[in-house]
Design a protein around this motif. Sequence first.
Motif, short mmCIF file in Angstrom:
data_model
loop_
_atom_site.label_atom_id
_atom_site.label_comp_id
_atom_site.label_asym_id
_atom_site.label_seq_id
_atom_site.Cartn_x
_atom_site.Cartn_y
_atom_site.Cartn_z
N ILE A 99 0.85 -1.20 0.15
CA ILE A 99 0.01 -0.03 0.06
C ILE A 99 0.90 1.06 -0.16
CG2 ILE A 99 -0.31 -0.10 2.51
CD1 ILE A 99 -2.60 1.41 0.05
N ALA A 103 0.37 4.15 -2.86
CA ALA A 103 -0.12 5.33 -2.23
C ALA A 103 1.09 6.48 -3.04
CB ALA A 103 0.07 5.51 -0.94
N ALA A 106 0.63 7.22 -6.63
CA ALA A 106 -0.74 8.06 -6.91
C ALA A 106 -0.47 9.31 -6.32
CB ALA A 106 -1.82 7.19 -6.32
N LEU A 108 -0.61 9.98 -3.21
CA LEU A 108 -1.63 9.93 -1.98
C LEU A 108 -0.90 9.26 -0.74
CD1 LEU A 108 -4.81 8.56 -3.79
CD2 LEU A 108 -4.26 11.03 -2.82
N GLU A 109 0.27 9.50 -0.31
CA GLU A 109 0.85 9.25 0.82
C GLU A 109 0.15 9.37 1.89
OE1 GLU A 109 2.07 11.21 -1.53
OE2 GLU A 109 4.14 10.54 -1.98
N THR A 111 -2.08 7.18 2.70
CA THR A 111 -3.44 6.19 2.62
C THR A 111 -3.15 5.00 3.04
OG1 THR A 111 -3.87 7.47 0.47
CG2 THR A 111 -4.88 5.49 0.87
N GLU A 116 -9.36 2.41 0.14
CA GLU A 116 -9.34 3.80 -0.04
C GLU A 116 -8.47 4.48 -1.21
OE1 GLU A 116 -7.92 7.65 3.02
OE2 GLU A 116 -7.63 5.18 3.80
N LEU A 117 -7.27 3.84 -1.22
CA LEU A 117 -6.48 4.33 -2.43
C LEU A 117 -7.35 4.28 -3.66
CD1 LEU A 117 -3.00 4.49 -2.75
CD2 LEU A 117 -4.11 3.27 -4.55
N GLN A 120 -9.93 6.85 -4.15
CA GLN A 120 -9.63 8.36 -4.44
C GLN A 120 -9.27 8.22 -5.88
OE1 GLN A 120 -7.04 10.04 -1.64
NE2 GLN A 120 -7.79 8.71 -0.12
N ARG A 127 -4.80 11.24 -11.70
CA ARG A 127 -3.83 10.46 -11.07
C ARG A 127 -3.21 9.26 -11.62
NH1 ARG A 127 -2.85 12.45 -5.85
NH2 ARG A 127 -4.67 13.32 -4.94
#
Length: 145
Positions: A99, A103, A106, A108-109, A111, A116-117, A120, A127
């Motif tokens: 993960i 993250a 993407a 999205l560090e 996450t 959830e990732l 998003q 992304r």
Amino acid sequence: MLSQIIYSSNATQSMDSNELERILNDARIGNEARNVTGALVYVGGVFLQVLEGERVVLDELVASIRNDGRHGAMKVFHDAEISQRAFSEWRMAYLSSDIEDMARWAGLEGTESIDELLDQVHRDKQRVPRILVSIVNAIAAKSKR
């Protein structure tokens, strides 16, 4: 018409290394016959896959994957015409990840879950190119080892 599809799906059963290897071998043989390229990332019981090929072939392949009992809750994130393949060297590259890597790819560090990732990313399609570039770079680095 050359196209690219990126989707995620939940594994409906536990996947050990032998089962993943079987899936990869089947995909590589089928993709060779269909002139399909791409990459598979497996993390936390979720598949993230990039497929590249002719539109009609990809449509048939996606329909087949939707009907495959090993996949559930399939979501297509990206479906577009492309001028060149990102994974031209790989019939089906494979990358085992976690993960934290996903993250970071993407942007999205922090996450905490793959669900959830992916939610998003599904809401913010911008992304997708960043993730693609990161997967290509990670696979290229892995193959140089």
